[in-house]
Design an enzyme around this catalytic site. Structure first.
Site, short mmCIF file in Angstrom:
data_model
loop_
_atom_site.label_atom_id
_atom_site.label_comp_id
_atom_site.label_asym_id
_atom_site.label_seq_id
_atom_site.Cartn_x
_atom_site.Cartn_y
_atom_site.Cartn_z
N LYS A 1 15.06 -42.47 0.31
CA LYS A 1 16.87 -42.61 -0.19
C LYS A 1 17.26 -42.77 1.39
O LYS A 1 17.86 -41.90 1.88
CB LYS A 1 16.93 -40.99 -0.70
CG LYS A 1 18.83 -40.47 -0.89
CD LYS A 1 19.27 -40.86 -1.96
CE LYS A 1 20.26 -40.07 -2.40
NZ LYS A 1 20.35 -40.77 -3.91
N TYR B 1 6.23 -32.23 3.94
CA TYR B 1 4.87 -31.69 3.43
C TYR B 1 4.92 -31.28 5.54
O TYR B 1 3.96 -30.16 4.51
CB TYR B 1 4.53 -32.10 3.15
CG TYR B 1 4.31 -32.25 1.55
CD1 TYR B 1 5.43 -32.97 0.77
CD2 TYR B 1 3.32 -32.17 1.01
CE1 TYR B 1 5.52 -33.61 -0.32
CE2 TYR B 1 3.52 -32.47 -0.77
CZ TYR B 1 4.65 -32.94 -1.78
OH TYR B 1 4.93 -33.10 -2.75
N ASP C 1 16.54 -41.94 -7.03
CA ASP C 1 17.25 -41.17 -7.63
C ASP C 1 17.36 -42.78 -9.00
O ASP C 1 17.15 -42.08 -9.90
CB ASP C 1 18.30 -40.88 -7.80
CG ASP C 1 19.68 -41.77 -6.64
OD1 ASP C 1 18.67 -42.79 -5.68
OD2 ASP C 1 20.57 -41.38 -6.39
N ASP D 1 4.65 -38.03 -10.78
CA ASP D 1 4.42 -36.72 -11.94
C ASP D 1 5.55 -38.27 -12.86
O ASP D 1 4.85 -38.00 -14.17
CB ASP D 1 5.02 -36.01 -11.74
CG ASP D 1 4.11 -34.58 -12.02
OD1 ASP D 1 3.16 -34.78 -10.89
OD2 ASP D 1 4.57 -33.82 -11.79
N ASP E 1 5.21 -37.82 -4.78
CA ASP E 1 5.17 -36.25 -5.40
C ASP E 1 6.16 -36.81 -6.90
O ASP E 1 5.59 -36.76 -8.03
CB ASP E 1 5.04 -35.45 -4.78
CG ASP E 1 4.87 -34.27 -5.59
OD1 ASP E 1 3.62 -33.75 -5.81
OD2 ASP E 1 5.93 -33.18 -5.40
C1 IPM Z 1 0.14 -32.77 -6.33
C2 IPM Z 1 0.54 -31.48 -5.89
C3 IPM Z 1 0.63 -31.28 -4.57
C4 IPM Z 1 1.89 -32.07 -4.10
C5 IPM Z 1 1.00 -29.76 -4.22
C6 IPM Z 1 -0.22 -29.16 -5.19
C7 IPM Z 1 0.80 -29.19 -2.98
O1 IPM Z 1 1.92 -31.56 -6.79
O2 IPM Z 1 -0.74 -33.02 -5.48
O3 IPM Z 1 1.03 -34.03 -6.37
O4 IPM Z 1 2.94 -31.47 -4.09
O5 IPM Z 1 1.52 -32.74 -3.54
MN MN Z 2 1.99 -33.28 -7.94
#
Ligand code: IPM
Ligand code: MN
Length: 325
Positions: free
Chosen positions: A171, A121, A204, A232, A228
């Site tokens: 990784k 990032y 993974d 999710d 990140d």
């Molecule tokens: C998160 C989001 C952000 C990230 C994006 C919107 C830049 O996906 O906060 O997880 O990748 O960190």
């Molecule tokens: Mn995210």
């Protein structure tokens, strides 16, 4: 004295869920002084503003920032993400992205400590011979001993307050430079925390375990990009992304920390009153907790847990949680 909070509703469902979060905070009896900021993709489309330097300076004096979601479909990817969200994380040194996942029905209760200012990032890299058949694009991952160590330390401290189990996810078998730095840092710091049992998963493999047996995790520490992706997935296995909260922390408290749901602006369901505000409400609870209002924070979490799953609608869910308090 009331805490001063900057509020960025942002785009899409952002303002809808944040207003429920503020409603619930108020119902918990906590008085916040809020300052609204009209920022995000819509604002950018209107007048080109992303994050003025003057706003950033104002933010440095706030106690916290409460953010919904930013991003509109017409703005090219990266403009708002890098110019607003990542700039906020980097400039305010919000070096921990803490994401809890709790789903009692399946006995899931773990937290991901995502390093939040480095890795892929950081913006290292560039493009050469753009648009030609010889185009080259590089995007490096920046890992500093300082950055890795402070994330790892935070995770050990968190594990000490919990079930004393910490898994590092990386990784290291492929990313041998960055992985080695992470690995050595993790092992060295672990010697200071003999009570904490440690484990290591490749990213993974962690994806498999997170789906098959997420109960095995207590605290996970990982780099920015793995974190990140993994968070999710964490949301998906623990009640849905609509319930996943997060805290972008500057644990030194030399400036404000920022609290936002893990999800995005979801333009496909914006304006219909159907977005789940629980992630934003729980992020509000994390904000109160960080501001020292632990009692109100845990009452909000309990009120969310008591929510009747039959209730739908953004405002209806917000009202039900507020009245559960
Ligand atoms: C998160 C989001 C952000 C990230 C994006 C919107 C830049 O996906 O906060 O997880 O990748 O960190
Ligand atoms: Mn995210």
């Amino acid at each position: 004295m009331a805490n001063r909070i900057g509020v960025v509703g942002g785009d899409g469902i952002g303002p809808e869920v944040i207003s429920e979060g503020l409603k619930v905070i108020q119902a918990s009896g906590i008085d916040l002084e809020t300052v609204e900021y009209d920022l995000g993709g819509e604002r950018y489309e209107r007048d080109g503003t992303i994050l003025p330097e003057s706003v950033l300076e104002e933010w440095r004096d706030l106690d916290a920032i409460y953010l919904g979601a930013v991003g509109t479909p017409n703005v090219p990817p990266g403009v708002i993400e890098r110019g607003l969200l990542l700039k906020m994380r980097f400039e305010l040194d919000l070096y921990i992205n803490l994401r809890p996942f709790v789903f009692p029905e399946d006995e899931i209760d773990f937290q991901v400590v995502r390093e939040n200012t480095e890795g892929p990032y950081a913006g290292e890299g560039g493009v050469h011979r753009l648009g030609t058949p010889y185009e080259i694009a590089t995007q490096g991952s920046v890992n500093t001993r300082h950055g890795v160590e402070r994330a790892v330390r935070f995770a050990f401290e968190l594990a000490m307050e919990r079930r004393r189990h910490l898994t590092m996810v990386h990784k290291t078998n492929v990313l041998s430079f960055a992985g080695d730095l992470w690995d050595r840092t993790f092992n060295e710091v672990s010697e200071e925390y003999p009570e904490v049992e440690t484990a290591y998963n490749h990213c993974d493999a962690a994806c498999i375990y997170m789906v098959q047996s997420p109960q095995q995790y207590d605290v996970i520490v990982t780099d920015n990009l793995f974190g990140d992706i993994l968070t999710d997935l964490g949301g998906a296995v623990s009640g849905g992304i609509g319930t996943a909260s997060s805290a972008n922390l500057n644990p030194t408290k030399t400036g404000p920390s920022m609290f936002e749901p893990v999800h995005g602006s979801a333009p496909d369901i914006a304006g219909q009153g159907i977005a789940n505000p629980v992630a934003a409400i729980l992020s509000g609870a994390m904000m109160l907790d960080f501001l020292g209002e632990q009692n109100a924070a845990s009452r909000i979490v309990e009120a969310c847990n008591k929510l009747d799953p039959g209730i739908t609608g953004t405002i209806e869910i917000g009202n039900a949680i507020a009245s559960n308090l």
